[in-house]
Write a protein that holds these residues in place. Structure first.
Motif, PDB file in Angstrom:
ATOM      1  N   PRO B 206       0.825  -1.222   0.000  1.00 23.09           N
ATOM      2  CA  PRO B 206       0.000   0.000   0.000  1.00 23.09           C
ATOM      3  C   PRO B 206       0.851   1.259   0.000  1.00 23.09           C
ATOM      4  CG  PRO B 206      -0.176  -1.163   2.087  1.00 23.09           C
ATOM      5  CD  PRO B 206       0.599  -2.040   1.174  1.00 23.09           C
ATOM      6  N   SER B 256       3.659 -15.310  -5.369  1.00 20.73           N
ATOM      7  CA  SER B 256       2.955 -15.241  -4.087  1.00 20.73           C
ATOM      8  C   SER B 256       3.603 -14.171  -3.222  1.00 20.73           C
ATOM      9  CB  SER B 256       3.006 -16.599  -3.397  1.00 20.73           C
ATOM     10  OG  SER B 256       4.229 -16.760  -2.748  1.00 20.73           O
ATOM     11  N   GLY B 257       2.783 -13.479  -2.489  1.00 25.24           N
ATOM     12  CA  GLY B 257       3.303 -12.419  -1.641  1.00 25.24           C
ATOM     13  C   GLY B 257       3.371 -11.075  -2.326  1.00 25.24           C
ATOM     14  N   VAL B 258       2.900 -11.008  -3.581  1.00 21.38           N
ATOM     15  CA  VAL B 258       3.058  -9.774  -4.342  1.00 21.38           C
ATOM     16  C   VAL B 258       2.306  -8.615  -3.686  1.00 21.38           C
ATOM     17  CG1 VAL B 258       1.088 -10.109  -5.863  1.00 21.38           C
ATOM     18  CG2 VAL B 258       3.103  -8.908  -6.703  1.00 21.38           C
ATOM     19  N   GLY B 259       1.280  -8.955  -2.894  1.00 18.66           N
ATOM     20  CA  GLY B 259       0.502  -7.895  -2.265  1.00 18.66           C
ATOM     21  C   GLY B 259       1.305  -7.107  -1.248  1.00 18.66           C
ATOM     22  N   ASN B 260       2.438  -7.648  -0.861  1.00 15.08           N
ATOM     23  CA  ASN B 260       3.269  -6.974   0.132  1.00 15.08           C
ATOM     24  C   ASN B 260       4.545  -6.411  -0.463  1.00 15.08           C
ATOM     25  OD1 ASN B 260       2.208  -6.784   2.620  1.00 15.08           O
ATOM     26  ND2 ASN B 260       3.664  -8.157   3.578  1.00 15.08           N
ATOM     27  N   SER B 416      -4.380  -1.612  -2.587  1.00 14.34           N
ATOM     28  CA  SER B 416      -4.066  -2.747  -1.726  1.00 14.34           C
ATOM     29  C   SER B 416      -5.313  -3.550  -1.400  1.00 14.34           C
ATOM     30  CB  SER B 416      -3.400  -2.226  -0.457  1.00 14.34           C
ATOM     31  OG  SER B 416      -3.099  -3.285   0.399  1.00 14.34           O
ATOM     32  N   GLN B 417      -6.398  -2.841  -1.132  1.00  9.30           N
ATOM     33  CA  GLN B 417      -7.646  -3.544  -0.838  1.00  9.30           C
ATOM     34  C   GLN B 417      -8.094  -4.357  -2.037  1.00  9.30           C
ATOM     35  OE1 GLN B 417      -9.764   0.022   0.362  1.00  9.30           O
ATOM     36  NE2 GLN B 417     -10.221  -0.938   2.318  1.00  9.30           N
ATOM     37  N   ALA B 420      -5.877  -7.373  -2.495  1.00  5.38           N
ATOM     38  CA  ALA B 420      -6.078  -8.367  -1.446  1.00  5.38           C
ATOM     39  C   ALA B 420      -7.439  -9.022  -1.555  1.00  5.38           C
ATOM     40  CB  ALA B 420      -5.923  -7.715  -0.090  1.00  5.38           C
ATOM     41  N   GLU B 422     -10.141  -7.551  -0.753  1.00  4.92           N
ATOM     42  CA  GLU B 422     -11.022  -7.005   0.283  1.00  4.92           C
ATOM     43  C   GLU B 422     -12.190  -6.265  -0.328  1.00  4.92           C
ATOM     44  OE1 GLU B 422      -8.602  -5.811   4.281  1.00  4.92           O
ATOM     45  OE2 GLU B 422      -9.397  -4.177   3.080  1.00  4.92           O
TER      46      GLU B 422
ATOM     47  N   ARG C 152       9.029 -10.914  10.484  1.00  3.88           N
ATOM     48  CA  ARG C 152       8.736 -10.650   9.076  1.00  3.88           C
ATOM     49  C   ARG C 152       9.638 -11.486   8.190  1.00  3.88           C
ATOM     50  NH1 ARG C 152       8.684  -4.704   6.387  1.00  3.88           N
ATOM     51  NH2 ARG C 152       9.774  -5.341   4.515  1.00  3.88           N
ATOM     52  N   ASP C 156       8.740 -14.810   5.651  1.00  7.54           N
ATOM     53  CA  ASP C 156       8.911 -14.477   4.244  1.00  7.54           C
ATOM     54  C   ASP C 156       8.594 -15.673   3.346  1.00  7.54           C
ATOM     55  OD1 ASP C 156      11.088 -14.171   1.784  1.00  7.54           O
ATOM     56  OD2 ASP C 156      10.217 -12.284   2.452  1.00  7.54           O
ATOM     57  N   PRO C 157       7.886 -15.432   2.243  1.00  9.50           N
ATOM     58  CA  PRO C 157       7.492 -16.552   1.375  1.00  9.50           C
ATOM     59  C   PRO C 157       8.670 -17.321   0.780  1.00  9.50           C
ATOM     60  CG  PRO C 157       6.333 -14.563   0.753  1.00  9.50           C
ATOM     61  CD  PRO C 157       7.316 -14.179   1.790  1.00  9.50           C
ATOM     62  N   ALA C 176       2.408 -16.738   1.652  1.00 10.86           N
ATOM     63  CA  ALA C 176       2.752 -15.336   1.863  1.00 10.86           C
ATOM     64  C   ALA C 176       1.873 -14.810   2.980  1.00 10.86           C
ATOM     65  CB  ALA C 176       2.507 -14.558   0.573  1.00 10.86           C
ATOM     66  N   LEU C 178       2.041 -12.509   5.163  1.00  9.28           N
ATOM     67  CA  LEU C 178       1.811 -11.094   5.422  1.00  9.28           C
ATOM     68  C   LEU C 178       1.136 -10.374   4.272  1.00  9.28           C
ATOM     69  CD1 LEU C 178       5.092 -10.217   7.287  1.00  9.28           C
ATOM     70  CD2 LEU C 178       2.858 -10.732   8.218  1.00  9.28           C
ATOM     71  N   SER C 179       0.892 -11.042   3.169  1.00  7.44           N
ATOM     72  CA  SER C 179       0.203 -10.333   2.105  1.00  7.44           C
ATOM     73  C   SER C 179      -1.137 -10.959   1.771  1.00  7.44           C
ATOM     74  CB  SER C 179       1.070 -10.265   0.854  1.00  7.44           C
ATOM     75  OG  SER C 179       1.387 -11.561   0.439  1.00  7.44           O
ATOM     76  N   THR C 181      -4.921 -11.295   3.188  1.00  7.31           N
ATOM     77  CA  THR C 181      -5.767 -10.689   4.209  1.00  7.31           C
ATOM     78  C   THR C 181      -6.234 -11.697   5.238  1.00  7.31           C
ATOM     79  OG1 THR C 181      -7.557 -10.933   2.619  1.00  7.31           O
ATOM     80  CG2 THR C 181      -6.695  -8.728   2.958  1.00  7.31           C
ATOM     81  N   MET C 263       5.919  -4.895  10.328  1.00  5.81           N
ATOM     82  CA  MET C 263       5.553  -6.120   9.628  1.00  5.81           C
ATOM     83  C   MET C 263       4.701  -5.890   8.390  1.00  5.81           C
ATOM     84  SD  MET C 263       4.846  -8.758  12.751  1.00  5.81           S
ATOM     85  CE  MET C 263       4.683 -10.232  11.784  1.00  5.81           C
ATOM     86  N   GLY C 267      -1.167  -3.065   5.967  1.00  8.93           N
ATOM     87  CA  GLY C 267      -1.747  -3.811   4.873  1.00  8.93           C
ATOM     88  C   GLY C 267      -1.864  -5.280   5.194  1.00  8.93           C
ATOM     89  N   PRO C 268      -2.211  -6.131   4.266  1.00  6.70           N
ATOM     90  CA  PRO C 268      -2.704  -5.759   2.948  1.00  6.70           C
ATOM     91  C   PRO C 268      -4.094  -5.159   3.024  1.00  6.70           C
ATOM     92  CG  PRO C 268      -2.817  -8.131   3.261  1.00  6.70           C
ATOM     93  CD  PRO C 268      -2.163  -7.574   4.484  1.00  6.70           C
TER      94      PRO C 268
END
Lengths: 276, 442, 324
Positions: B206, B256-260, B416-417, B420, B422, C152, C156-157, C176, C178-179, C181, C263, C267-268
């Motif tokens: 975000p 994977s994890g691209v949202g972060n 970001s929402q 994700a 959301e 964090r 990590d992925p 993942a 932390l990314s 929801t 962390m 987000g996300p």
């Protein structure tokens, strides 16, 4: 008998698993801090590697950990000491001098407790502005003042729990002997609260050392404290994870060692008298 | 690094100019008391924590010897830098004479009159630099009509980077030129490698992280932050379309994890071979080609970012950025001449050349350095793309000015929402628009 | 020859509660004593009072104006209650409250459960108890910033150890946390629990060890089961301590900031945006400091109102005269 033994074994296993869960991440942190960036980031853990102590050197010198450790120590020690100096008399006043179980005493304690509830984000901007106007931002003095505030709150709560059951006759006897309040405090109360003082000092020290939000806003480059410096390693332009973990270990180590050494005092202080 | 002969010549030039300036100032009928005809004293700088700053720190002793001006450089992490600077400005603090930040904020500083027009101080830095030393697209975001309010230190645009080897392996001819092709190519590689290599990765975290590459998508679909009347319009039809496409693209073909993902994580994903394409800053180029850290060095192609609309502009509302980080002179500084001398020195060709020579300097702003041999040596692989992207870069790529950060935060949150899951893109953007209307009082 | 050790003073006993002066010298002594007593509060007051005043004055100023740091002069714009009205229709505020409530309930709840259980277990015979007690201190005193960053990395992925372990067990290794929801907030709560369960353990364990053993011995003679012992004897005896610990943990958890900052940055989306992080973002990322201070004030007031009666009772404080 067998079930008792099985119970003990089960208990031991569970507890040990818990402790491992507590400690393992730290060990991992230390091991990562000794790896090179490539090893640290490899998808399969690298078990055998050459320790890269230059991460620590780099974090200490270039990263500024050396300077911020000193600043953190100064701020923590000063604010904790001042907190005790200011908090003890106040606790003495409200528990020994004011009538026992008085409403005023209860209100003061509650007020102090409630002040600890207020989230720091509220007071960030007002304090920053006020301290800025008197030139106390950008150095460690403004931060020390704020930390002293919180140290006093902690001190009053802890001392209160110790003093509330302290026999009032001791003070009355001292007064009969003609001692003033301060002398009474120094000669009768003080020798008996070393435990509480130590507990307060320890807890206030840890609280100050780990504090992040006020330090972030109120200090600048050369007057940064440890958490701010560590967070600063997280750069937009590329985090040096090896150095970051090294800095994390450097920053955490003194407090960990300190806490382990003084652990007995911590328990007594932490429960504010919930535990006698 | 700088030869003695050159240093001598420069010193002579400095002395000569200083003498001339003093002479002229002395003879001038302008009654302004010129106590600072030779700038002196101490200059305090608040800078980004980046290698360009490190470069200055290394070369400072030379500067101090030459001019007698002492310089103290403080750095702050980029995430706090803006707020530190603004808090100082709002209190009219003279703590820092010079600040280092990017033009998204810089334009706002000038609008709020926190930083000075540099034209009247140019004479204090003539020996080091003048306006035409800079690559024009890098200087223009720091200018407003006749005023120049900043000196550019480094800049960048955005570009598409792709794995030439994978493209060849899966029979894709050349980089995608339309958004549909982009999705198509991502799909081919993702499926072809059985998901081992993601089709494409971009920043998704975000805030400015995701907003930065996404703004290109906004323009690729013909959108903009403002409508024709100049009102903020982040939930326009084009914005929704762009966001939907962007979300789907990353959800289906992203790692994977691209949202972060922040800039670094996205860069690492690409250089470690986890994704086949990425759209990000031109500053990524050197990292791709650095064999010591990148597993894909020599296998990367660089191209312009595709459009979706059928008649894409070649200037104006283009889909690549023009982001320039520069030095600004605080309005509240008490030593402006000396401050400007530092700024001029810091952005001078010689100092910039040193960055390219000793470290990472793909974003330098000096013409001389950009066209020099060192630059071509180091950055030849993508030099032409960088130059052409910067040339067509969109100075209004990101909202700038006083409201910039508010807009970026709100849009970044919507993105970001959306990513994700959301909220649906349309709902997220509508909410952002509502929040912004409220916050900016429109 | 011995002289009396104590200096000769009048045989008047010190007044228990200062009454009005019956004679001038007694009055003087009383007021001097009251002065001395007042000075006891002085050092603390010197720090606390100014800071509170600043908070009130600057706070009022900020809350009633619409200041934004990027716009000079915006601080002169009076808006009265405008900021409050804005807050009450702010969906992000409600969302952040929701997130914080989940964080506190789940985090503190599990801390208490796990903490009390472990403390009970540690209270028995466990080899190496001393060392264990020292070791569990470590998560507790670790700087939250370091804890957040450490976890964090762990989560990590690609390079995280947790994913590696999960992969070894066969649960897939590219999560993942932390990314996503669905897992971001639980991940942050996990770290909260990791850091603060030791706090619960230490205090409860110390309490257990100082419990009067007679009720438990008597119960054992009567032949109660372990479960009954726990439910009817041990826990009720622990209740006051548990209440204090619960209160302290709640107070601390509501203020959480550093973990989310390091962390997830909230987000996300907004799935981990806690109250403190939202207030900070409003003030220091969009520079809307007037509104930010208002939000802080509203939240503080809400927490005070919610916790005031409970806190008093838990600490055994009577703030009103007891009715007989």
């Amino acid at each position: 008998m067998k079930t008792a033994k099985a119970g003990t074994t089960l208990r031991t296993v569970v507890v040990y698993l818990f402790v491992i869960w507590c400690i393992a991440p730290i060990l991992w942190l230390v091991s990562t801090s000794l790896k090179s960036d490539v090893d640290a980031f490899s998808p399969t853990p690298v078990w055998v590697f050459v320790p890269q102590f230059q991460n620590y050197v780099g974090a200490w010198l270039d990263g500024g950990m050396g300077g911020s450790m000193i600043t953190s120590a100064l701020v923590a020690i000063a604010s904790s000491a001042l907190g005790i100096v200011a908090g003890l008399p106040l606790a003495y006043l409200s528990t020994q001098i004011w009538p026992a179980e008085s409403v005023a005493s209860a209100r003061l304690t509650l007020g102090i407790l409630l002040l600890t509830i207020v989230p720091p984000v509220l007071s960030l901007t007002p304090y920053y502005r006020a301290l800025f106007d008197v030139g106390l931002t950008g150095n460690a003095v403004g931060l020390t003042i704020v930390h002293t505030f919180y140290a006093i709150l902690l001190a009053v709560l802890i001392f209160r729990s110790f003093l509330v059951n302290f026999p009032r006759e001791v003070r009355e006897a001292a007064l009969i002997d003609g001692l003033g309040e301060w002398r009474t405090l120094a000669s009768t109360i003080l020798p008996n609260v070393w435990g509480a003082m130590f507990a307060t000092f320890v807890l206030a020290l840890i609280q100050s050392w780990n504090e992040f939000l006020y330090a972030l806003v109120l200090t600048n480059g050369s007057s940064e404290t440890v958490p701010v410096t560590i967070a600063g390693f997280l750069s937009f332009f590329g985090t040096n994870w090896a150095r970051l973990t090294a800095a994390g270990v450097i920053g955490a180590l003194p407090i960990i060692i300190f806490a382990i050494v003084v652990r007995k005092h911590m328990a007594r202080g932490l429960s504010f008298g919930g535990v006698k | 690094m700088i030869s003695t002969a050159r240093r001598e010549r420069r010193a002579l030039a400095v002395v000569g100019i200083a003498a001339t300036v003093t002479f002229i100032a002395g003879c001038s009928t302008d009654s302004a008391p010129d106590s600072s005809s030779t700038p002196s004293g101490t200059v305090r700088v608040l800078a980004e924590d980046i290698n360009y700053t490190d470069n200055w720190k290394t070369l400072l002793p030379e500067f101090e010897k030459e001019t007698g001006i002492k310089v103290e450089i403080d750095t702050a992490p980029y995430s706090n830098l803006a707020s530190k600077i603004l808090l100082g400005f709002s209190q009219k603090s003279s703590d820092y004479d010079v600040v280092f930040n990017d033009n998204t904020y810089g334009t706002g500083y000038y609008q709020s009159q926190y930083v000075d027009d540099l034209t009247e101080y140019e004479k204090y830095g003539e020996q080091f630099v003048s306006d035409d030393d800079f690559y024009a697209p890098y200087l223009s975001p720091m200018q407003d009509e006749d005023a120049t309010f900043g000196l550019p230190v480094y800049g960048e645009s955005t570009m598409l980077m792709y794995r030439t080897d994978l493209f060849e392996q899966y029979g894709i001819e050349g980089p995608p030129t339309t958004m549909d092709e982009l999705a198509e190519d991502a799909k081919i590689i993702q499926e072809g490698t059985g998901g081992e290599v993601a089709g494409i990765s971009m920043r998704g975290a975000p805030g400015i992280q995701s907003v930065y590459p996404w703004s290109g998508f906004l323009r690729a679909f013909g959108g903009s932050y403002y409508d024709e009347d100049g009102n903020l319009d982040v939930d326009s039809a084009e914005a929704v379309e762009a966001t939907t496409f962007w979300t789907d693209l990353l959800t289906e073909y992203g790692p994977s994890g691209v949202g972060n993902f922040d800039w670094e994580q996205n860069r690492i994903a690409f250089t470690q071979g986890k994704s086949a394409m990425t759209i990000d800053a031109t500053a990524n180029g050197p990292y791709n080609e650095d064999a010591s850290g990148s597993t894909i060095a020599g296998k990367v192609g660089y191209a312009a970012i595709p459009y979706d609309i059928t008649n894409p502009p070649t200037s104006g509302n283009t889909n690549n950025s023009l982001n320039v980080h520069g030095l600004y002179l605080s309005e509240f500084s008490e030593n402006k001449p000396a401050a400007y001398t530092f700024m001029a020195w810091a952005t001078s060709p010689e100092v910039q050349a040193n960055v390219v020579k000793t470290g990472e300097g793909v974003g330098v702003t000096s013409n001389e350095v950009l066209n020099g041999a060192d630059y071509a040596d180091k950055y030849g692989a993508f030099q032409s793309t960088v130059v052409s992207q910067v040339e067509t870069g969109n100075p209004d790529y990101l909202p700038s000015g006083q409201d910039a950060n508010t807009i970026i935060t709100a849009v970044g949150q919507a993105l970001s929402q959306s990513l994700a899951g959301e909220e649906k893109p349309e709902a997220a953007l509508e909410q952002a628009q509502k929040t912004l209307d409220q916050q900016l009082g429109q | 020859m011995t002289t009396t050790a104590s200096p000769a003073t009048s045989t008047r006993p010190a007044p228990m509660t200062p009454k009005g002066p019956r004679s001038r010298s007694r009055g003087q002594q009383a007021s001097r004593r009251r002065l001395a007593q007042a000075t006891l509060a002085l050092p603390a007051a010197v720090i606390i009072v100014p800071l509170l005043v600043i908070l009130a004055v600057q706070g009022f100023d900020l809350v009633t104006h619409n200041e934004n740091l990027t716009r000079p002069g915006s601080g002169d714009q009076w808006v009265g209650f405008g900021n409050f009205l804005r807050a009450f229709s702010d969906p992000s505020l409600l969302a952040s409250i929701r997130v914080t409530v989940i964080y506190v309930v789940a985090g503190v709840g599990l801390e208490m459960l796990i903490g009390v259980s472990i403390a009970l277990m540690l209270n028995g015979r466990v080899p190496g108890k001393g060392v264990l007690r020292a070791l569990i201190l470590i998560p507790m005193v670790l700087t939250p910033v370091v804890a957040g960053l450490m976890w964090r990395l762990l989560l990590d992925p690609t390079a995280g150890f947790v994913n590696y372990l999960l992969g070894v067990i066969g649960l897939g290794s590219e999560h993942a946390f932390l990314s996503d929801t669905a897992t971001a907030l639980p991940a942050v709560i996990l770290v909260e629990i990791w850091q603060n369960t030791p706090f619960v353990i230490i205090i409860v364990l110390a309490a257990l060890e100082s419990l009067d053993p007679s009720p438990r011995e008597a119960a054992q003679v009567d032949g109660v089961t372990g479960g009954q012992m726990l439910r009817y004897i041990t826990l009720p005896m622990l209740a006051p301590v548990l209440a204090v610990v619960l209160l302290l943990r709640i107070i601390d958890a509501v203020k959480t900031f550093a973990l989310v900052t390091t962390m997830t940055q909230g987000g996300p989306g907004t799935s981990t945006m806690t109250i403190s992080n939202y207030v900070y973002q409003t003030g220091f990322q969009t520079f809307d400091i007037g509104y930010s201070t208002t939000l802080g004030l509203i939240v503080s007031a809400a927490m005070l109102i919610l916790l005031f009666p409970t806190a008093g009772r838990l600490m055994g404080l009577r703030t009103r005269k007891a009715k007989r």
